[in-house]
Design an enzyme around this catalytic site. Structure first.
Site, short mmCIF file in Angstrom:
data_model
loop_
_atom_site.label_atom_id
_atom_site.label_comp_id
_atom_site.label_asym_id
_atom_site.label_seq_id
_atom_site.Cartn_x
_atom_site.Cartn_y
_atom_site.Cartn_z
N GLY A 136 0.82 -1.28 0.08
CA GLY A 136 0.09 -0.03 -0.02
C GLY A 136 0.76 1.11 0.05
O GLY A 136 2.10 1.20 0.02
N TYR A 169 -0.86 -19.03 -4.21
CA TYR A 169 -1.54 -17.71 -3.58
C TYR A 169 -3.00 -18.20 -3.68
O TYR A 169 -3.83 -18.16 -2.57
CB TYR A 169 -1.51 -16.96 -4.55
CG TYR A 169 -2.35 -15.52 -4.38
CD1 TYR A 169 -3.42 -15.33 -5.18
CD2 TYR A 169 -2.07 -14.67 -3.30
CE1 TYR A 169 -4.09 -14.00 -4.91
CE2 TYR A 169 -2.91 -13.48 -2.96
CZ TYR A 169 -3.86 -13.30 -3.93
OH TYR A 169 -4.50 -12.24 -3.41
#
Lengths: 760, 479
Positions: free
Chosen positions: A36, A149
């Site tokens: 982020g 993932y």
């Protein structure tokens, strides 16, 4: 309501924070900024309901603390992006698993509602389209890193549901399909930001594989809205929802759309998967969500939203009006804001450049062509003027002598025509033609009108008109000029003076003299012209000598210096030497100096004691003028004796006048000068010394020593005093002027003891 | 490569600052050009109807004392003095002040004018270094040569003023060659309003060998096709014709050039004479006169004329040009700092509101703005953020945009005087766009050096070395 968003500084998380804040919730963000960015939430930093903590979810203490404070937890924190999974598989898996464990554990303690963001990746290789939430998850081989993932996320889902069943944790799972929008970074392999960045930078637009794989892209604001809304439903806990758009687009078409919207000149190139990732990379050809469940709950995006947003709109330039800002990832891993203009900048700048260059070219051409035209005109004029000397031509009336000149003049404006008429630089034949032409074309009346007009903006036609009128000797000229010369505008009045001067007749002189009396324009200007007037006008000036105004008398007196031999004039002027105004006295004296009348001398002598300094200096000069032409030496001596005290005058100018005068009166007067060497006044001694030097006495005396002829004692005395008074510079100068043999003489004189009666 | 924090922000900020600066400069330039055009037209029209013949023949014409300081001017002194003494003006005197030259300047003048040393008592009104010897010429009564101890140009001027006998002064350089009507043109303007006009400047040309122009018997300015010299010539032409005329019109003429400056003596003496404290004395004196007369609320004017009156020597090599311009930059900063009290104060009328801000922004600080744009450019290139097509287009725009004032200035001058040859005009037009690429960088570098020197409080007055001339026989100057 209080909410915690883990991963709230990320792409979707920050939009969710926006939605929640807007809704009135108090928002806590927990993010370690690994994928982020603080930019995403910086807008909210000053918001009272917004709090952020930079830390990892794995930090149990922090997480527990934050979870405690809030009512709802949105767990969006994860390692994202296919690129990241390929590059750091272990970290990715560990982070995703550990974070979920910590978070669910913390939330379960107080039974906080949790939303867990899973991904459409979990569907894996399933071909059962559209993907339903209860469909099979088909994963590939564990040797293909990509599936780790999906697996980790699937594990997290299992854990969440496990907490739901075992610990009654009210958890909802959402599976997010491809999302696009502002703040998405291309760094981790997200397709749309990457394509946009490449397109804007002019780099080749890369499409993996053959580009036929299709995806559905949802707008992030809709997704964030969906996330916020889903928690409102009572039966959300324990449920899984697909969130995404059902509009499919192939990646190749997407690339084309990006290229078109950015008006990029980049090429679209396909890159094989092996090159982009590694051997045997597997990709799904299609991925479409089944959104029946979401729709039932009225979660966006739905048909209405689809209508409003086109794919990738906020990332690309909007077609009209406001420029958009795009945040794209840069190769180095940072973030970059690009302001995309609604149009490309290049055409604008090129347009301005073209305009500037054209302007410059136009101006430059104008300069050169204008000059050449002027030169051509001059040449033609000169050629035409040459033809005028032909006697056959000269016998014709002026207007017919030269059609060429006439043609040239017909192109001139009135102002230029007048200037040409007035010009003193034209060859004589041409002037004649000009005059005739002007009279013919414009007419004397019109010229006179032009010469009388009072407006400021017509001034520069008025003045040439005046000149023309004067040159043409029109009968109206005098009347017009009489008005013009007293005009307050200095350009007009000066011009009038010049014109009257050029006209050179008595009427003109009378006008000038009347203006002189009036004092406007400045008398010095008028006097300049009267002084050089072509006629003798002393009879017109004489009456002004008794004018009540001092300036008139002064200038009249001064002007009469031009007429030294007119009988009776000297006496009248001499009377003015006692006038009460000093300027008048000075002018009168100066004029007397030019006259040979003997009345000058006693008058000037009287004025040597005048209270005003410049009168005194003028008196001195007058005496000098008379003295220097007088052959009688005795008279010269007398005059010198009168002037010599001027060396001690208090005013610099008078002393200067005295010095120069005494030099002019000649060397024989040196004794009068030498007398001043004994004066107590230092100025007098200095001045006297200087005069003796300039008379040559110093040099001749010193030379006399060398030649063997002993100079007179008084001369030696005078020279010695002079050298003392003049100081070392005088001695040095004397030394430089004389021969080397004289040096000891000079030194001797300088060193001689002080003579009695003089203080050093 | 990583984009460190702040690069984009820096570029945005730099872009905005430079854009604003350029816009301001453009607005100012357009305004000044407009004023210059109107003033030029006015002066041209005045000259059309001026009667110089009468002025030349009149005994009432105001006499002038010409003061020419000279330091090591062995090549230029005699041509300069010859041109001064050759003036057509009715009454004037020439005072050459030899400021302690270490070469044969004095001997050369002596050879030409047969000097005789004389003691002269002069009025010690202004402070100056001691005088060694005073000379009068035996063959030319209007010439006085004062030899003194070295003290710099300001000191030499003050010394010369002490010897001046007339009410008006013409302060010139010892290396400038004048046309025969220089004093006439200048004083004709002053004579229109002697009570108010206290100072006047006029255009002069720059050449690398000024005496060549006059040796050819012409008074017309010539371009030598020496690139550096021609750029300087054009630069000065533009400054005088475009900007100084506009300033005259608005009563904020801030620089009466030391190359040719007419002053009323009482104003200089009241001000205490020229100041050796500054790197150049001409601009500081102008500022000082403005400041004092405005403060005392006196009615005065300082003007600039467009007539070409002289050719002066300009540096031939880049190094000497840089050194000269660095000095000019230094003096601008020194003067601005010293007179900062005038900035923006309505009491100082257009000087404080128009003249000083111009000098501060577009002369004093301009090297810094240029530096900023250069740094931004480098940063943008280094980080790959430069859009080359746009940037090159921008450079092109600036090249031609700065060429336009040049062209206009030449147009204004030529339409009034018609003195350049046509091919020289074309050459000047062509040089216009190249000015930005070839000449400006030198000036920018010089400006930075000057700013640096100012900040370090340097005060060197290194006159640039005289340009080397090919050996020319002295007979060429014999008139």
């Amino acid at each position: 309501m209080r909410v915690l968003i883990t991963g709230g500084a990320g792409f979707i998380g920050s939009h969710l924070a926006d939605v929640c804040l807007k809704r009135g919730d108090e928002v806590y963000v927990l993010d370690d900024l690994s994928t982020g960015s603080i930019y995403n939430i910086e807008y909210h930093k000053d918001h009272p309901d917004f709090h952020y903590t930079i830390d990892r979810v794995q930090n149990a203490a922090v997480t527990a603390e934050l979870v405690d404070r809030v009512d709802v937890v949105y767990h969006l924190a994860a390692a994202v992006g296919v690129r990241l999974i390929i590059d750091s598989p272990a970290t990715t898996v560990e982070n995703n698993l550990q974070a979920a464990e910590v978070l669910f554990a913390a939330a379960a303690k107080k039974r906080k509602r949790v939303l867990f963001a899973s991904t459409s990746e979990v569907y894996g290789l399933s071909t059962d389209l559209p993907f339903r939430e209860d469909g099979h998850l088909v994963l590939g081989s564990t040797t293909k890193g990509r599936w780790s993932y999906a697996c980790a996320k699937a594990m997290d889902e299992f854990l969440a549901l496990a907490y739901f069943h075992e610990r009654r944790l009210p958890v909802t799972i959402v599976r997010l399909f491809n999302t696009v929008g502002p703040r998405q970074t291309g760094h981790y392999g997200m397709v749309v930001p990457t394509l946009v960045r490449q397109a804007l930078a002019g780099q080749p637009i890369t499409v993996f594989g053959d580009g036929t794989q299709r995806r559905c892209f949802a707008f992030v604001k809709d997704v964030a809205g969906a996330l916020a809304k889903v928690m409102d439903h009572r039966d959300a806990p324990g449920e899984i929802y697909n969130i995404g758009s059902t509009d499919e687009i192939s990646i190749l078409d997407l690339a084309k759309r990006v290229k078109a919207l950015t008006r990029s000149t980049s090429e679209i190139v396909t890159v094989p998967y092996e090159q982009a990732y590694d051997e045997g990379f597997e990709d799904m050809p299609r991925r479409i969500p089944d959104v029946t469940k979401s729709r039932a709950h009225r979660l966006p995006p739905d048909d209405d939203d689809r209508r409003d947003h086109r794919i990738g709109d906020p990332v690309l330039a909007r077609p009209c009006g406001i420029p958009a800002r795009a945040r794209v990832g840069t190769p180095g891993g940072g973030m970059m804001d690009i302001t995309t203009l609604p149009y490309r900048a290049e055409p604008l700048f090129l347009g301005v450049l073209a305009v500037t260059v054209l302007l410059w070219i136009a101006l430059s051409l104008y300069v050169v062509l204008n000059r050449r035209a002027h030169d051509r005109r001059q040449r033609r004029l000169m050629e035409a003027a040459r033809d005028l000397s032909d006697p056959a031509v000269a016998s014709l009336p002026p207007l017919e002598r030269s059609p060429a000149i006439r043609r040239m003049m017909s192109r001139l404006s009135r102002r230029e025509l007048y200037l040409m008429v007035a010009s003193t630089e034209l060859p004589p034949g041409v002037s004649e033609i000009c005059a005739a032409y002007a009279t013919d074309r414009v007419g004397l009346d019109r010229i006179a009108d032009d010469a009388c007009v009072d407006a400021e903006r017509r001034k520069w036609r008025r003045i040439p008109a005046l000149f023309a009128l004067g040159k043409l000797k029109a009968p109206k000229a005098y009347e017009v000029l009489e008005t013009a010369i007293t005009d307050p505008d200095p350009d007009v009045s000066n011009a009038a003076s010049v014109i009257l001067h050029r006209m050179g007749d008595r009427h003109a002189a009378a006008i000038l003299i009347a203006a002189l009396r009036k004092g406007s324009p400045p008398p010095s200007r008028v006097a300049t012209h009267l002084d050089q007037f072509p006629l003798a006008i002393h009879d017109l000036i004489r009456p002004v000598l008794v004018d009540p105004q001092p300036h008139a008398r002064q200038w009249a007196a001064s002007l009469l210096a031009r007429y030294p031999d007119v009988p009776g004039l000297a006496v009248e002027v001499a009377e003015l030497a006692d006038d009460r105004d000093p300027q008048v006295r000075k002018a009168a004296l100066a004029t007397l100096g030019a006259m040979t009348n003997p009345v000058a001398v006693p008058t000037a002598q009287r004025r040597l004691g005048d209270p005003v300094s410049y009168v005194r200096s003028t008196a001195i000069r007058v005496l000098t003028r008379h003295g220097s032409v007088d052959a009688d030496e005795a008279r010269r001596q007398t005059i010198a004796s009168w002037i010599a005290p001027g060396l001690a005058d208090g005013t610099w100018d008078v002393r200067t006048a005295a010095k120069e005068s005494l030099v002019q009166l000649g060397p024989a007067t040196w004794r009068n000068v030498a007398a001043q060497l004994r004066s107590p006044d230092e100025f007098a001694r200095n001045s006297a010394a200087e005069v003796l030097q300039n008379l040559g006495l110093v040099d001749s005396t010193i030379k006399g020593f060398g030649s063997g002829v002993e100079p007179a004692t008084d001369a030696v005395d005078a020279v010695t005093r002079a050298l003392h008074a003049g100081g070392p510079p005088m001695a040095r100068a004397a030394a430089m002027r004389s021969t080397p043999e004289s040096l000891p003489v000079i030194e001797g004189l300088v060193a001689s003891p002080q003579l009695a009666g003089v203080e050093p | 490569m990583n984009l460190p924090f702040g690069v984009v922000e820096f570029l945005h900020v730099a872009y905005v600052i430079c854009a604003v600066y350029l816009v301001l400069l453009g607005v100012y330039a357009v305004g000044m050009l407009w004023s210059a055009m109107r003033e030029s037209r006015f002066r041209h029209r005045q000259e059309d109807v001026e009667d110089y013949a009468t002025v030349l023949g009149s005994r009432y014409t105001i006499p002038v004392s010409v003061i020419a300081p000279a330091f090591n001017e062995v090549d230029m002194a005699v041509p300069a003095i010859r041109s001064l003494l050759g003036q057509s003006y009715p009454e004037f005197e020439v005072i050459v002040v030899d400021d302690g030259s270490t070469d044969d300047t004095l001997a050369t003048i002596n050879a030409a004018y047969d000097l005789e040393p004389r003691q002269v008592f002069f009025k010690n009104v202004l402070v100056a270094k001691p005088v060694r010897t005073v000379y009068r010429s035996r063959i030319e009564p209007r010439l006085t040569v004062v030899s003194k101890e070295n003290g710099g140009k300001a000191d030499a001027l003050n010394c010369g003023i002490n010897f001046a006998r007339y009410r008006y002064l013409a302060c010139v350089d010892g290396d400038t060659v004048f046309t025969t009507d220089a004093l006439l043109k200048g004083m004709a303007l002053i004579a229109k309003d002697p009570a108010r006009i206290v100072g006047a400047a006029s255009l002069f040309g720059v050449s690398v060998e000024p005496e060549a122009a006059l040796a050819a018997g012409k008074t017309a300015p010539m371009m030598n096709r020496h690139l550096l010299g021609d750029f300087q010539h054009l630069d000065l032409l533009r400054a005088f014709v475009a900007y100084r005329q506009a300033w005259s019109r608005h009563d904020c003429m801030m620089c009466v050039s030391g190359g040719f400056g007419l002053w009323r003596r009482d104003v200089i003496v009241e001000s205490g004479g020229f100041s050796p404290e500054f790197s150049c004395e001409d601009i500081e004196m102008t500022f000082r006169v403005h400041e004092r007369l405005l403060r005392e609320k006196r009615d005065y004017r300082i003007l600039s004329l467009p007539s070409m009156v002289a050719q002066t020597e300009g540096p031939k090599s880049i190094r000497s040009l840089v050194s000269q311009r660095a000095r000019w930059q230094r003096v601008v900063l020194e003067t601005l700092w010293h007179y900062r009290g005038m900035l923006g104060r309505p009491r100082y009328k257009s000087v404080g509101m128009l003249g000083l801000p111009y000098y501060l922004l577009f002369e004093g600080l301009s090297p810094l703005f240029h530096l900023l744009s250069l740094v931004a450019l480098i940063v943008a290139i280094v980080f790959g953020l430069l859009g080359w097509p746009v940037y090159l287009a921008l450079v092109g725009i600036m090249m031609f945009a700065t060429a336009i004032p040049n062209t206009l200035a030449v147009l204004l001058h030529d339409s009034a005087y018609r003195d350049y040859r046509v091919r020289d005009l074309a050459w000047m037009m062509a040089l216009g766009p190249l000015d930005l690429l070839l000449y400006r960088p030198i000036l920018m570098w010089a400006g930075l050096r000057g700013t640096w020197q100012f900040l370090r409080k340097e005060k060197r007055w290194n006159k640039f070395e005289r340009n080397q001339r090919e050996a020319q026989p002295v007979a060429a100057y014999a008139s």
